[in-house]
Design an enzyme around this catalytic site. Sequence first.
Site, PDB file in Angstrom:
ATOM      1  N   TYR A  33       0.827  -1.209   0.000  1.00 15.43           N
ATOM      2  CA  TYR A  33       0.000   0.000   0.000  1.00 15.43           C
ATOM      3  C   TYR A  33       0.858   1.255   0.000  1.00 15.43           C
ATOM      4  CZ  TYR A  33       1.011   1.114   4.891  1.00 15.43           C
ATOM      5  OH  TYR A  33       1.634   1.462   6.056  1.00 15.43           O
ATOM      6  N   ARG A  52       7.731   3.829  -5.035  1.00 16.78           N
ATOM      7  CA  ARG A  52       7.924   2.880  -3.926  1.00 16.78           C
ATOM      8  C   ARG A  52       6.895   1.749  -3.989  1.00 16.78           C
ATOM      9  NH1 ARG A  52       7.843   5.116   2.043  1.00 16.78           N
ATOM     10  NH2 ARG A  52       5.637   5.279   1.508  1.00 16.78           N
ATOM     11  N   ARG A 100      -7.422 -20.447  -0.205  1.00 20.89           N
ATOM     12  CA  ARG A 100      -6.372 -20.211   0.774  1.00 20.89           C
ATOM     13  C   ARG A 100      -5.262 -21.254   0.668  1.00 20.89           C
ATOM     14  NH1 ARG A 100      -4.799 -21.202   5.937  1.00 20.89           N
ATOM     15  NH2 ARG A 100      -3.899 -19.423   7.025  1.00 20.89           N
ATOM     16  N   HIS A 102      -0.796 -21.044   1.411  1.00 19.22           N
ATOM     17  CA  HIS A 102       0.305 -20.117   1.705  1.00 19.22           C
ATOM     18  C   HIS A 102       1.131 -19.791   0.460  1.00 19.22           C
ATOM     19  CE1 HIS A 102      -0.775 -20.996   5.790  1.00 19.22           C
ATOM     20  NE2 HIS A 102       0.180 -20.225   6.270  1.00 19.22           N
ATOM     21  N   LYS A 146       6.673  -2.010   2.076  1.00 15.06           N
ATOM     22  CA  LYS A 146       5.459  -1.394   2.634  1.00 15.06           C
ATOM     23  C   LYS A 146       4.257  -2.321   2.420  1.00 15.06           C
ATOM     24  CE  LYS A 146       3.420   3.217   3.080  1.00 15.06           C
ATOM     25  NZ  LYS A 146       3.500   3.321   4.536  1.00 15.06           N
ATOM     26  N   GLU A 179      12.379   3.190  13.831  1.00 12.38           N
ATOM     27  CA  GLU A 179      11.461   4.208  13.293  1.00 12.38           C
ATOM     28  C   GLU A 179      10.196   4.232  14.136  1.00 12.38           C
ATOM     29  OE1 GLU A 179      10.121   3.123   9.308  1.00 12.38           O
ATOM     30  OE2 GLU A 179      10.130   1.012   9.859  1.00 12.38           O
ATOM     31  N   LEU A 204      11.505   1.702   6.904  1.00  7.58           N
ATOM     32  CA  LEU A 204      10.933   2.006   5.601  1.00  7.58           C
ATOM     33  C   LEU A 204      11.691   3.200   5.025  1.00  7.58           C
ATOM     34  CD1 LEU A 204       8.419   1.211   3.826  1.00  7.58           C
ATOM     35  CD2 LEU A 204       7.324   3.214   4.809  1.00  7.58           C
TER      36      LEU A 204
HETATM   37  N1  PDD Z   1       3.069   5.437   7.118  1.00  9.95           N
HETATM   38  N2  PDD Z   1       7.730   4.147   8.616  1.00  9.95           N
HETATM   39  C1  PDD Z   1       6.577   3.460   8.689  1.00  9.95           C
HETATM   40  C2  PDD Z   1       6.546   2.176   9.443  1.00  9.95           C
HETATM   41  C3  PDD Z   1       5.420   3.959   8.045  1.00  9.95           C
HETATM   42  O1  PDD Z   1       4.279   3.273   8.094  1.00  9.95           O
HETATM   43  C4  PDD Z   1       5.496   5.199   7.371  1.00  9.95           C
HETATM   44  C5  PDD Z   1       4.312   5.779   6.647  1.00  9.95           C
HETATM   45  C6  PDD Z   1       6.723   5.885   7.345  1.00  9.95           C
HETATM   46  C7  PDD Z   1       6.882   7.195   6.620  1.00  9.95           C
HETATM   47  O2  PDD Z   1       6.896   6.997   5.226  1.00  9.95           O
HETATM   48  P1  PDD Z   1       6.342   8.112   4.222  1.00  9.95           P
HETATM   49  O3  PDD Z   1       7.054   9.369   4.535  1.00  9.95           O
HETATM   50  O4  PDD Z   1       6.695   7.582   2.904  1.00  9.95           O
HETATM   51  O5  PDD Z   1       4.853   8.223   4.453  1.00  9.95           O
HETATM   52  C8  PDD Z   1       7.817   5.319   7.965  1.00  9.95           C
HETATM   53  C9  PDD Z   1       1.897   5.799   6.359  1.00  9.95           C
HETATM   54  C10 PDD Z   1       1.647   7.248   6.262  1.00  9.95           C
HETATM   55  C11 PDD Z   1       0.715   4.997   6.880  1.00  9.95           C
HETATM   56  O6  PDD Z   1       0.914   3.828   7.168  1.00  9.95           O
HETATM   57  O7  PDD Z   1      -0.390   5.521   6.937  1.00  9.95           O
END
Ligand code: PDD
Length: 281
Positions: A33, A52, A100, A102, A146, A179, A204
Amino acid sequence: MPNIIYINGKYASYEDSKIHVNDRGYHFGDAVYEVIVFNNKIFYDFDGHIQRLFNSLKSLEINFSFSMSSLKLIIKNLIKMNRAIVGSVYIQVSRGISERNHSYYGLNIKPILTIIITKKSNIDINVKGVRAITLDDNRWSRPDIKTTQLLPNVMAKTKAVKNGAYESIFIDSDGYVTEGSSSNIWILNNDNKLITRNLDGKILSGITRNSISSFAKENNINVVEKRFTRDELFEANEVFLTSASSFVIPIIQIDNHKINEGLVGNISLNLRKLYFDNFKS
Ligand code: PDD
């Protein structure tokens, strides 16, 4: 009030949009996403987010055929249909629908694209400082992709909110900050170095992080990408987080430690302003 989303090739109202029970995103979190914010016809970091998305799809071997421009067209249509001025775009691509199992090896299935617009009230350039808590990073070893598989992040954010905080900051097993549960974390140390963790696969690669890093460097701020410890976090002159939906938000207290005596720092505020200025022009 229109509420139109895009799902599996169609524009549909919320009521008419259905996810198949055998969608692998639903069973396994087998989906990726992105979140992109827009404001009065400006998209913040559109290309970076879509690039990304393509990288995440590639990492998970999901064959997705949409181009950047076709995604943009759908998103613009949706914003118009929803009569949205300010808001966020949620883009999700799941591997597709199958009984389903895996393994996805040899499955001939089509990815499911879902796009949802959420309206927001105006974006304020000024911002208050927020509180954060720290906790152990208990996520899988590929947080650089992501994916929608976000339970540790969901638990961590909920713990923050229960404790009256805005964000949880993950700490790895060696005592270093990775993070936030949904953001990247930055410190301004006592030598006026702006530090954020390097891209070592444990965070990320934030799109907002990347832009802020460039804007800071252009403004002669000394940016260093390296690991920093929980103690360095507590002792920093300023701490802030970055993410697509929060932009830059100063953190003024972490656990029981006040940062900058509990006041919002100038560098954090200037970077937030720089971010908006860059996309205005
Ligand atoms: N989250 N690290 C994590 C674990 C994140 O989920 C996000 C973003 C970031 C920042 O990435 P970016 O600047 O590209 O949004 C770092 C989004 C906003 C969310 O899950 O809603």
